[in-house]
Design a protein around this motif. Structure first.
Motif, PDB file in Angstrom:
ATOM      1  N   LYS A 185      14.847 -65.018  33.057  1.00 13.48           N
ATOM      2  CA  LYS A 185      13.451 -64.655  33.378  1.00 13.48           C
ATOM      3  C   LYS A 185      12.608 -65.821  33.925  1.00 13.48           C
ATOM      4  O   LYS A 185      11.464 -66.036  33.506  1.00 13.48           O
ATOM      5  N   PHE A 186      13.177 -66.564  34.861  1.00  9.91           N
ATOM      6  CA  PHE A 186      12.400 -67.611  35.524  1.00  9.91           C
ATOM      7  C   PHE A 186      11.428 -66.962  36.503  1.00  9.91           C
ATOM      8  O   PHE A 186      11.748 -65.957  37.126  1.00  9.91           O
ATOM      9  N   GLU A 187      10.260 -67.583  36.648  1.00  9.01           N
ATOM     10  CA  GLU A 187       9.280 -67.046  37.596  1.00  9.01           C
ATOM     11  C   GLU A 187       9.171 -67.911  38.838  1.00  9.01           C
ATOM     12  O   GLU A 187       9.714 -69.014  38.888  1.00  9.01           O
ATOM     13  N   ARG A 188       8.436 -67.399  39.819  1.00 11.89           N
ATOM     14  CA  ARG A 188       8.307 -68.068  41.110  1.00 11.89           C
ATOM     15  C   ARG A 188       7.611 -69.420  40.974  1.00 11.89           C
ATOM     16  O   ARG A 188       6.750 -69.594  40.135  1.00 11.89           O
ATOM     17  N   LEU A 189       7.987 -70.361  41.828  1.00 14.63           N
ATOM     18  CA  LEU A 189       7.385 -71.698  41.812  1.00 14.63           C
ATOM     19  C   LEU A 189       6.217 -71.762  42.793  1.00 14.63           C
ATOM     20  O   LEU A 189       6.192 -71.026  43.779  1.00 14.63           O
ATOM     21  N   THR A 190       5.289 -72.669  42.515  1.00 15.18           N
ATOM     22  CA  THR A 190       4.213 -72.921  43.482  1.00 15.18           C
ATOM     23  C   THR A 190       4.225 -74.411  43.821  1.00 15.18           C
ATOM     24  O   THR A 190       4.784 -75.221  43.072  1.00 15.18           O
ATOM     25  N   LEU A 191       3.626 -74.732  44.962  1.00 14.87           N
ATOM     26  CA  LEU A 191       3.607 -76.116  45.421  1.00 14.87           C
ATOM     27  C   LEU A 191       2.199 -76.440  45.902  1.00 14.87           C
ATOM     28  O   LEU A 191       1.614 -75.673  46.668  1.00 14.87           O
ATOM     29  N   LYS A 192       1.650 -77.573  45.438  1.00 14.05           N
ATOM     30  CA  LYS A 192       0.284 -77.935  45.842  1.00 14.05           C
ATOM     31  C   LYS A 192       0.272 -78.534  47.248  1.00 14.05           C
ATOM     32  O   LYS A 192      -0.584 -78.240  48.057  1.00 14.05           O
ATOM     33  N   GLN A 193       1.236 -79.397  47.526  1.00 15.75           N
ATOM     34  CA  GLN A 193       1.256 -80.035  48.855  1.00 15.75           C
ATOM     35  C   GLN A 193       1.773 -79.055  49.914  1.00 15.75           C
ATOM     36  O   GLN A 193       2.358 -78.022  49.578  1.00 15.75           O
ATOM     37  N   SER A 194       1.544 -79.374  51.174  1.00 17.36           N
ATOM     38  CA  SER A 194       2.008 -78.477  52.240  1.00 17.36           C
ATOM     39  C   SER A 194       3.530 -78.576  52.345  1.00 17.36           C
ATOM     40  O   SER A 194       4.141 -79.571  51.917  1.00 17.36           O
ATOM     41  N   LEU A 195       4.144 -77.540  52.919  1.00 18.11           N
ATOM     42  CA  LEU A 195       5.606 -77.522  53.049  1.00 18.11           C
ATOM     43  C   LEU A 195       6.076 -78.682  53.906  1.00 18.11           C
ATOM     44  O   LEU A 195       7.121 -79.279  53.660  1.00 18.11           O
ATOM     45  N   ASP A 196       5.279 -79.002  54.924  1.00 20.29           N
ATOM     46  CA  ASP A 196       5.637 -80.094  55.830  1.00 20.29           C
ATOM     47  C   ASP A 196       5.636 -81.448  55.112  1.00 20.29           C
ATOM     48  O   ASP A 196       6.572 -82.240  55.250  1.00 20.29           O
ATOM     49  N   GLU A 197       4.585 -81.672  54.299  1.00 17.73           N
ATOM     50  CA  GLU A 197       4.525 -82.921  53.508  1.00 17.73           C
ATOM     51  C   GLU A 197       5.712 -82.996  52.543  1.00 17.73           C
ATOM     52  O   GLU A 197       6.344 -84.042  52.399  1.00 17.73           O
ATOM     53  N   ALA A 198       5.990 -81.872  51.881  1.00 14.43           N
ATOM     54  CA  ALA A 198       7.085 -81.844  50.912  1.00 14.43           C
ATOM     55  C   ALA A 198       8.409 -82.138  51.603  1.00 14.43           C
ATOM     56  O   ALA A 198       9.243 -82.901  51.093  1.00 14.43           O
ATOM     57  N   ALA A 199       8.610 -81.568  52.789  1.00  9.58           N
ATOM     58  CA  ALA A 199       9.856 -81.800  53.529  1.00  9.58           C
ATOM     59  C   ALA A 199      10.008 -83.275  53.886  1.00  9.58           C
ATOM     60  O   ALA A 199      11.123 -83.816  53.866  1.00  9.58           O
ATOM     61  N   ASP A 200       8.883 -83.937  54.169  1.00  9.21           N
ATOM     62  CA  ASP A 200       8.936 -85.374  54.470  1.00  9.21           C
ATOM     63  C   ASP A 200       9.346 -86.194  53.244  1.00  9.21           C
ATOM     64  O   ASP A 200       9.934 -87.263  53.380  1.00  9.21           O
ATOM     65  N   VAL A 201       8.992 -85.702  52.046  1.00  9.17           N
ATOM     66  CA  VAL A 201       9.408 -86.394  50.818  1.00  9.17           C
ATOM     67  C   VAL A 201      10.896 -86.173  50.570  1.00  9.17           C
ATOM     68  O   VAL A 201      11.617 -87.063  50.118  1.00  9.17           O
ATOM     69  N   ILE A 202      11.379 -84.970  50.907  1.00 12.64           N
ATOM     70  CA  ILE A 202      12.767 -84.613  50.603  1.00 12.64           C
ATOM     71  C   ILE A 202      13.762 -85.255  51.588  1.00 12.64           C
ATOM     72  O   ILE A 202      14.843 -85.698  51.183  1.00 12.64           O
ATOM     73  N   MET A 203      13.396 -85.324  52.860  1.00  6.10           N
ATOM     74  CA  MET A 203      14.341 -85.778  53.887  1.00  6.10           C
ATOM     75  C   MET A 203      15.000 -87.142  53.622  1.00  6.10           C
ATOM     76  O   MET A 203      16.178 -87.313  53.904  1.00  6.10           O
ATOM     77  N   PRO A 204      14.251 -88.152  53.075  1.00  6.31           N
ATOM     78  CA  PRO A 204      14.923 -89.443  52.837  1.00  6.31           C
ATOM     79  C   PRO A 204      15.909 -89.429  51.662  1.00  6.31           C
ATOM     80  O   PRO A 204      16.581 -90.428  51.418  1.00  6.31           O
ATOM     81  N   ASP A 205      16.000 -88.311  50.918  1.00  7.04           N
ATOM     82  CA  ASP A 205      16.867 -88.246  49.733  1.00  7.04           C
ATOM     83  C   ASP A 205      18.319 -88.066  50.194  1.00  7.04           C
ATOM     84  O   ASP A 205      18.939 -87.032  49.986  1.00  7.04           O
ATOM     85  N   ARG A 206      18.871 -89.122  50.812  1.00  2.96           N
ATOM     86  CA  ARG A 206      20.215 -89.001  51.402  1.00  2.96           C
ATOM     87  C   ARG A 206      21.292 -88.805  50.333  1.00  2.96           C
ATOM     88  O   ARG A 206      22.326 -88.207  50.581  1.00  2.96           O
ATOM     89  N   GLY A 207      21.060 -89.346  49.118  1.00  6.80           N
ATOM     90  CA  GLY A 207      22.042 -89.223  48.033  1.00  6.80           C
ATOM     91  C   GLY A 207      22.418 -87.771  47.778  1.00  6.80           C
ATOM     92  O   GLY A 207      23.563 -87.457  47.465  1.00  6.80           O
TER      93      GLY A 207
END
Ligand SMILES: [Zn+2]
Length: 311
Positions: free
Chosen positions: A261-283
């Motif tokens: 019974k997990f529920e939907r997630l929300t994100l405060k930052q924009s999707l574009d900003e979040a993607a910029d944080v995720i992209m350098p995670d090469r590991g």
């Protein structure tokens, strides 16, 4: 794997602990005093102010605080955070470490990985020096775990097993452990056999610990940085990642998340900003079975927050 693994009922009470150990835990005295009594441990120091997603400052503070106290061993007693602090401390000081999970999800007791926050951002680190000298896995700690913690931990173990199975770093040995872990954890959750969780999480740790997690974990960290518990954020993130990767585990993983019974997630930052944080995670991203572009990340995040991937 750790040189010594003590597994099973009473493993933590039968173990002979060295004197002058420093116990590191996230929990409160009313709980850990019962645990220490069960473990029969004597002559120890304790640090009980570890918080989830531990910061490097906390680790440095512990190192300073206990310098000159002739600590013989670190004992990480709790969830992933307590164990990660021990791992990093052990690397800094060379003092041996015993890791004892009480929530059965991260598999951290088995791996060379540690997650530490630098400047409020979670970072995944890997070092042979993080490996436990001894891991003790005892189901004694399971009863009484609050439902939320149990389900977040179980989801993490399941995400790690299935992402690890698909990792580019995987090989027949790691896949064997990931596959078996998935079967056990799936059975534990779908058929309400919680007593199987410690063994499943341990096998998951051996499997993904010698390969890696992938896109699901990469996506999840932007949610963790906004305060969502690790396992909770994986429910949607790993589901969407499995769909993107066409993983053999997509349907079964989603079904387990629905059952929990997990529920939907929300994100405060924009999707574009979040993607910029995720992209350098090469590991995580370099080991994903399929190459991932920034647009793919934005699409995955869009599915997580704007559609309901668990429906
Ligand atoms: Zn994880």
């Amino acid at each position: 794997m750790p040189r010594k693994i003590a597994y099973g009922a009473n493993a933590a009470s039968e173990f002979q602990y060295p004197e002058n150990s420093l116990i590191i835990t996230t929990t409160t005295p009313d709980i850990y005093e019962k645990w220490l009594n069960y473990m029969g441990i004597k002559k120890y120091e304790i640090y009980d102010k570890v918080t989830p997603d531990p910061a490097i400052e906390t680790i440095e503070e512990i190192k300073r605080k206990f310098e000159g106290k002739e600590i013989s061993t670190y004992i990480g007693l709790g969830g992933g955070s307590s164990m990660d602090v021990c791992k990093y401390l052990g690397k800094l000081t060379g003092i041996p470490k015993i890791l004892i999970p009480t929530t059965f999800g991260t598999g951290a007791e088995m791996t060379t990985y540690a997650v530490v926050s630098f400047d409020h951002k979670k970072k995944l680190l890997q070092d042979e020096a993080f490996l436990a000298d001894t891991a003790i896995v005892d189901p004694y700690f399971l009863p009484g775990t609050p439902f939320n913690i149990m389900r977040n931990s179980a989801c993490d173990a399941l995400a790690q097993a299935s992402e690890g199975y698909n990792s580019k770093l995987g090989n027949p040995f790691t896949k064997l452990f990931c596959k078996e872990a998935f079967e056990i954890l799936d059975d534990a959750i779908i058929n309400d056999k919680q007593e199987l969780l410690p063994y499943g999480a341990m096998l998951s740790g051996i499997g993904f610990g010698n390969s890696s997690t992938t896109l699901g974990h990469a996506l999840s960290y932007v949610f963790s940085n906004e305060g969502v518990p690790h396992g909770y954020s994986l429910s949607s993130c790993t589901t969407v990642a499995h769909k993107f990767n066409k993983s053999i585990y997509y349907e079964r993983f989603k079904k387990v998340c629905q059952k929990l019974k997990f529920e939907r997630l929300t994100l405060k930052q924009s999707l574009d900003e979040a993607a910029d944080v995720i992209m350098p995670d090469r590991g995580h991203l370099d080991n994903n079975p399929i190459e991932v572009t920034k647009q793919d990340i934005v699409n995955c995040l869009d599915e997580i927050v704007n559609k309901n991937p668990l429906q």
